[in-house]
Design a protein around this motif. Sequence first.
Motif, mmCIF file in Angstrom:
data_model
loop_
_atom_site.group_PDB
_atom_site.id
_atom_site.type_symbol
_atom_site.label_atom_id
_atom_site.label_comp_id
_atom_site.label_asym_id
_atom_site.label_seq_id
_atom_site.Cartn_x
_atom_site.Cartn_y
_atom_site.Cartn_z
ATOM 1 N N PHE A 156 0.827 -1.213 0.000
ATOM 2 C CA PHE A 156 0.000 0.000 0.000
ATOM 3 C C PHE A 156 0.864 1.268 0.000
ATOM 4 C CE2 PHE A 156 -3.514 -2.790 1.378
ATOM 5 C CZ PHE A 156 -4.495 -2.339 0.508
ATOM 6 N N LYS A 157 2.215 1.074 -0.070
ATOM 7 C CA LYS A 157 3.187 2.182 -0.220
ATOM 8 C C LYS A 157 3.197 3.114 0.980
ATOM 9 C CE LYS A 157 2.904 0.518 -4.474
ATOM 10 N NZ LYS A 157 1.640 -0.175 -4.395
ATOM 11 N N ARG A 158 2.959 2.605 2.154
ATOM 12 C CA ARG A 158 2.880 3.460 3.336
ATOM 13 C C ARG A 158 4.191 3.418 4.137
ATOM 14 N NH1 ARG A 158 -0.488 5.310 0.573
ATOM 15 N NH2 ARG A 158 -2.742 5.188 0.933
ATOM 16 N N PRO A 159 4.688 4.585 4.563
ATOM 17 C CA PRO A 159 5.795 4.575 5.515
ATOM 18 C C PRO A 159 5.340 3.902 6.802
ATOM 19 C CG PRO A 159 4.882 6.778 5.332
ATOM 20 C CD PRO A 159 4.211 5.948 4.271
ATOM 21 N N MET A 160 6.238 3.182 7.427
ATOM 22 C CA MET A 160 5.835 2.407 8.601
ATOM 23 C C MET A 160 6.985 2.301 9.579
ATOM 24 S SD MET A 160 5.924 -1.522 7.131
ATOM 25 C CE MET A 160 5.766 -1.093 5.387
ATOM 26 N N VAL A 161 6.644 1.897 10.785
ATOM 27 C CA VAL A 161 7.620 1.490 11.789
ATOM 28 C C VAL A 161 7.256 0.067 12.195
ATOM 29 C CG1 VAL A 161 8.553 1.893 14.091
ATOM 30 C CG2 VAL A 161 8.009 3.841 12.600
ATOM 31 N N ILE A 162 8.212 -0.837 12.074
ATOM 32 C CA ILE A 162 8.005 -2.246 12.398
ATOM 33 C C ILE A 162 8.512 -2.504 13.815
ATOM 34 C CG2 ILE A 162 8.630 -4.623 11.789
ATOM 35 C CD1 ILE A 162 9.071 -3.571 8.899
ATOM 36 N N SER A 163 7.711 -3.203 14.603
ATOM 37 C CA SER A 163 8.105 -3.460 15.985
ATOM 38 C C SER A 163 7.725 -4.877 16.389
ATOM 39 C CB SER A 163 7.424 -2.453 16.926
ATOM 40 O OG SER A 163 7.898 -2.597 18.249
ATOM 41 N N TYR A 164 8.448 -5.383 17.391
ATOM 42 C CA TYR A 164 8.095 -6.678 17.960
ATOM 43 C C TYR A 164 8.815 -6.843 19.285
ATOM 44 C CZ TYR A 164 5.710 -11.118 17.361
ATOM 45 O OH TYR A 164 4.823 -12.151 17.475
ATOM 46 N N ASP B 19 17.745 -3.715 2.769
ATOM 47 C CA ASP B 19 18.086 -2.380 3.270
ATOM 48 C C ASP B 19 17.067 -2.004 4.349
ATOM 49 O OD1 ASP B 19 19.208 0.124 3.571
ATOM 50 O OD2 ASP B 19 18.322 0.955 1.753
ATOM 51 N N PHE B 20 17.472 -1.114 5.259
ATOM 52 C CA PHE B 20 16.534 -0.604 6.254
ATOM 53 C C PHE B 20 15.731 0.542 5.632
ATOM 54 C CE2 PHE B 20 19.433 -2.744 9.227
ATOM 55 C CZ PHE B 20 18.508 -3.402 10.037
ATOM 56 N N VAL B 21 14.786 0.181 4.771
ATOM 57 C CA VAL B 21 13.922 1.194 4.147
ATOM 58 C C VAL B 21 13.044 1.852 5.200
ATOM 59 C CG1 VAL B 21 12.140 1.588 2.404
ATOM 60 C CG2 VAL B 21 13.947 -0.086 1.982
ATOM 61 N N VAL B 22 12.586 1.049 6.165
ATOM 62 C CA VAL B 22 11.770 1.569 7.270
ATOM 63 C C VAL B 22 12.385 1.090 8.582
ATOM 64 C CG1 VAL B 22 9.644 1.705 5.920
ATOM 65 C CG2 VAL B 22 10.199 -0.422 7.119
ATOM 66 N N PRO B 23 12.163 1.821 9.679
ATOM 67 C CA PRO B 23 12.787 1.456 10.958
ATOM 68 C C PRO B 23 12.216 0.162 11.535
ATOM 69 C CG PRO B 23 11.994 3.735 10.983
ATOM 70 C CD PRO B 23 11.424 3.085 9.772
ATOM 71 N N GLU B 24 13.072 -0.569 12.240
ATOM 72 C CA GLU B 24 12.666 -1.735 13.012
ATOM 73 C C GLU B 24 13.058 -1.489 14.469
ATOM 74 O OE1 GLU B 24 14.476 -5.222 11.366
ATOM 75 O OE2 GLU B 24 13.423 -5.046 9.440
ATOM 76 N N LEU B 25 12.059 -1.435 15.342
ATOM 77 C CA LEU B 25 12.293 -1.240 16.767
ATOM 78 C C LEU B 25 11.853 -2.512 17.486
ATOM 79 C CD1 LEU B 25 11.110 2.461 17.158
ATOM 80 C CD2 LEU B 25 13.449 1.594 17.034
ATOM 81 N N LEU B 26 12.844 -3.304 17.879
ATOM 82 C CA LEU B 26 12.587 -4.634 18.407
ATOM 83 C C LEU B 26 13.112 -4.751 19.832
ATOM 84 C CD1 LEU B 26 13.967 -6.501 15.254
ATOM 85 C CD2 LEU B 26 11.614 -5.757 15.631
ATOM 86 N N GLN B 27 12.482 -5.633 20.593
ATOM 87 C CA GLN B 27 12.911 -5.954 21.949
ATOM 88 C C GLN B 27 13.080 -4.692 22.797
ATOM 89 O OE1 GLN B 27 11.774 -9.196 21.417
ATOM 90 N NE2 GLN B 27 13.077 -9.424 23.207
ATOM 91 N N ASP B 28 14.262 -4.435 23.334
ATOM 92 C CA ASP B 28 14.445 -3.312 24.250
ATOM 93 C C ASP B 28 14.296 -1.955 23.563
ATOM 94 O OD1 ASP B 28 14.889 -5.118 26.273
ATOM 95 O OD2 ASP B 28 17.073 -5.017 26.150
ATOM 96 N N ASP B 29 14.374 -1.936 22.230
ATOM 97 C CA ASP B 29 14.162 -0.681 21.490
ATOM 98 C C ASP B 29 12.681 -0.391 21.270
ATOM 99 O OD1 ASP B 29 16.822 0.118 21.195
ATOM 100 O OD2 ASP B 29 17.101 -1.173 19.448
ATOM 101 N N ALA B 30 11.811 -1.356 21.573
ATOM 102 C CA ALA B 30 10.372 -1.174 21.350
ATOM 103 C C ALA B 30 9.731 -0.449 22.535
ATOM 104 C CB ALA B 30 9.704 -2.528 21.121
#
Length: 385
Positions: free
Chosen positions: A283-291, A324-335
């Motif tokens: 859907f071409k949306r900027p996003m932040v991925i987290s887990y 590539d890190f096109v969008v940020p990934e905030l995982l674990q302690d960074d979430a």
Amino acid sequence: MIAGEPSGDLLASRIIAGLRQGAGGDLRCAGIGGPRMQGEGFETWHDMHALTVFGYVDALKRLPSLLSTYGNVKRRWLAEKPQVFVGIDAPDFNLRLEAQLRPAGIPTVHFVGPSIWAWRYERIKKIREAVSHMLVLFPFEEEIYRKEGVPVTYVGHPLADTIPMKPDRAAARASLGLDASARVLALLPGSRRSEIDILAPRFLQAAQQLLARDPGLQCVVPMVNAQRRAEFEAILARYPVPGLRCVSAQEGDSSMPVAWRVMEASDAVLVASGTATLEAALFKRPMVISYYLSPWMRRIMSWKSGQERPYLPWVGLPNVLARDFVVPELLQDDATPDKLAEAIWTALTDDAHAQRVEQRFTDMHDTLRRDTPALAAKAILEAAR
């Protein structure tokens, strides 16, 4: 054929349609599936929910019924051999079954390659023995399987042929009754209770911070079913976000899943790692991925896989595909709520970033868009012959 969850049911239904066209209408498909497969004339021996499990604890509880289902289909197919077996995803179940059927002379085709490129590459040995032909969703997978001597065909991702190349944000907002001029943030904290329990508080606290910056921000959360909605709303009561909308499947345009309509209406998406990240990219949306995995779950995954983390530096499918890190990934302690809020604020307000992301995702969409049913059907019919 075996498909064990709604996404597999959708994939399989389209493949059956392609098979029927390629086989000239003379086709019988039977096994484990869902309503979409039945709509294509599939003969259901067991409903796909017989294989649906959520996590290791649920799998242990369901083990007797899973073993019973496995034994039943294996006996039936060994007694009356089909011309070809097609396993749709569900690798733990299907690869085990394929390892029994192939030595008996039944060609086995597996659709959706397990993510050996991220976890447990050694599974390739079992795949090589069990699978006559692998059908893969992503172009980089073709090289992996070919190098390992597994016959393989890249068939594209059916989502890329279903989600429009040019999303209509205005129409999506109108269908959901959202303000056409407001900033809209889609929150997708996952479809499992464990994910909602862990991620929803973080997502909601981040949304509270964002509303302090932009009181007109509209937060929208798609709900997969009534049970998940009740679980989410219980958490929302503890972390209230003024004006937040929970949207169920019955609301808005029913021509596409509610999560898709919410993504299409949004300016940015805060999303749990999983298939939804690829949908947001299409859907071409900027996003932040987290887990976030609990220490207990991390220990189980580490024990099962024999590794502490994925082989790749990326977790989200859009980044894996782009390398590539096109969008940020905030995982674990960074979430944390603070870091999530800061990253999603950039996604909401940085127009240059949004344009770069849109171009990268447009190129990705074009790469993934193939005639998946026809390509898959061709490979399956060749295996059957």
